[in-house]
Design a protein around this motif. Structure first.
Motif, mmCIF file in Angstrom:
data_model
loop_
_atom_site.group_PDB
_atom_site.id
_atom_site.type_symbol
_atom_site.label_atom_id
_atom_site.label_comp_id
_atom_site.label_asym_id
_atom_site.label_seq_id
_atom_site.Cartn_x
_atom_site.Cartn_y
_atom_site.Cartn_z
ATOM 1 N N ALA A 150 0.833 -1.204 0.000
ATOM 2 C CA ALA A 150 0.000 0.000 0.000
ATOM 3 C C ALA A 150 0.868 1.255 0.000
ATOM 4 N N GLU A 151 1.993 1.198 0.726
ATOM 5 C CA GLU A 151 2.913 2.338 0.742
ATOM 6 C C GLU A 151 3.582 2.518 -0.627
ATOM 7 N N ILE A 152 3.968 1.393 -1.235
ATOM 8 C CA ILE A 152 4.586 1.451 -2.559
ATOM 9 C C ILE A 152 3.581 1.972 -3.580
ATOM 10 N N ARG A 153 2.333 1.531 -3.462
ATOM 11 C CA ARG A 153 1.287 1.998 -4.379
ATOM 12 C C ARG A 153 1.114 3.513 -4.272
ATOM 13 N N HIS A 154 1.175 4.017 -3.043
ATOM 14 C CA HIS A 154 1.035 5.465 -2.873
ATOM 15 C C HIS A 154 2.181 6.204 -3.554
ATOM 16 N N LEU A 155 3.388 5.674 -3.431
ATOM 17 C CA LEU A 155 4.532 6.295 -4.103
ATOM 18 C C LEU A 155 4.339 6.312 -5.616
ATOM 19 N N LEU A 156 3.853 5.201 -6.150
ATOM 20 C CA LEU A 156 3.714 5.067 -7.599
ATOM 21 C C LEU A 156 2.547 5.876 -8.160
ATOM 22 N N PHE A 157 1.416 5.874 -7.459
ATOM 23 C CA PHE A 157 0.196 6.449 -8.017
ATOM 24 C C PHE A 157 -0.273 7.726 -7.325
ATOM 25 N N GLY A 158 0.142 7.928 -6.079
ATOM 26 C CA GLY A 158 -0.368 9.056 -5.320
ATOM 27 C C GLY A 158 0.590 10.221 -5.192
ATOM 28 N N ARG A 159 1.760 10.113 -5.840
ATOM 29 C CA ARG A 159 2.767 11.177 -5.757
ATOM 30 C C ARG A 159 3.194 11.584 -7.166
ATOM 31 N N PRO A 160 2.287 12.213 -7.916
ATOM 32 C CA PRO A 160 2.601 12.564 -9.310
ATOM 33 C C PRO A 160 3.745 13.549 -9.452
ATOM 34 N N GLU A 161 4.089 14.245 -8.351
ATOM 35 C CA GLU A 161 5.187 15.211 -8.435
ATOM 36 C C GLU A 161 6.550 14.531 -8.451
ATOM 37 N N LEU A 162 6.593 13.243 -8.073
ATOM 38 C CA LEU A 162 7.865 12.528 -8.063
ATOM 39 C C LEU A 162 8.262 12.107 -9.473
ATOM 40 N N THR A 163 9.535 12.259 -9.787
ATOM 41 C CA THR A 163 10.064 11.733 -11.042
ATOM 42 C C THR A 163 10.654 10.354 -10.749
ATOM 43 N N ILE A 164 10.047 9.336 -11.329
ATOM 44 C CA ILE A 164 10.502 7.965 -11.103
ATOM 45 C C ILE A 164 11.001 7.418 -12.432
ATOM 46 N N THR A 165 12.256 7.038 -12.494
ATOM 47 C CA THR A 165 12.800 6.510 -13.744
ATOM 48 C C THR A 165 12.169 5.159 -14.044
ATOM 49 N N PRO A 166 12.138 4.739 -15.311
ATOM 50 C CA PRO A 166 11.542 3.447 -15.657
ATOM 51 C C PRO A 166 12.127 2.273 -14.875
#
Length: 216
Positions: A48-64
């Motif tokens: 659930a925490e990982i999901r929030h990082l992936l989907f709930g934090r659009p301001e984060l730049t996450i490399t592929p």
């Protein structure tokens, strides 16, 4: 006690996976079959925490590649703490997404590499793959229309914040990757036309699930 079975639902966001999972869960309850309904990412507390990082934090730049590893971390926890124990207990596990999503999304659409992501996924699942995968296939243009119609409903999930804003080309690569996976593993991955009415899709899902359960 016989081992349980893992049934995964795959497809583009908006193809109707949630609806079909709920309908299948209702049927399993009606048949008094022990089951667990879950999802990736987010099927565990860590997930659930990982999901929030992936989907709930659009301001984060996450490399592929970083994105791929986040999904694998979720999957490793998911299989170790939930899915594999449930299967050992003889339960049916139905999940919204599994390793095929990573191969399609990060491996193909994000261009991390399908073989690399498959290898990482098998490490995370301890070499376990779904017994049956139901691929709800839908043209990306139809997905976009459904999303536009349902825009004011929060049932459209937080996933819109990252993946649904991708280009049409991204979603076409994604669909092509899913169909390639189905072509490579026709015994495991079954394709259903997701443009059909939900009840008609449900009947097709039931036929596949019943046939799978009868095998063991």
């Amino acid at each position: 006690m016989r081992k349980g079975q893992l049934i995964s639902f795959e497809g583009l966001d908006g193809a109707g996976k949630t609806t079909q999972l709920e309908l299948l869960a209702g049927w399993l309850r009606g048949q008094d079959i022990a089951y667990i309904q879950t999802r990736e990412p987010g099927g565990t507390s860590l997930g659930a925490e990982i999901r929030h990082l992936l989907f709930g934090r659009p301001e984060l730049t996450i490399t592929p590649l970083a994105e791929a590893f986040l999904f694998q971390a979720d999957r490793a926890q998911h299989f170790s703490s939930l899915i594999l124990p449930a299967l050992e207990a003889g339960k049916i596990v139905i999940t919204d997404r599994c390793l095929d999503s990573s191969i399609a999304y990060q491996g193909a659409a994000r261009k991390v590499g399908e073989e690399l992501v498959k290898h990482l996924s098998l490490i995370a699942t301890q070499e376990h793959v779904p017994d049956l995968t139901i691929l709800l296939d839908l043209d990306p243009l139809l997905v976009n229309r459904r999303t536009a119609v349902d825009q004011d409903k929060r049932s459209i999930r937080e996933a819109q914040s990252r993946f649904d804003r991708e280009t049409e080309q991204f979603h076409r690569r994604l669909r092509e990757a899913f169909l390639r996976l189905a072509q490579a593993e026709p015994e495991r991955i079954k394709v259903i036309d997701a443009s059909l009415p939900p009840e008609q899709i449900h009947q097709k899902v039931l036929a596949l699930v019943i046939a799978q359960l009868d095998k063991k």
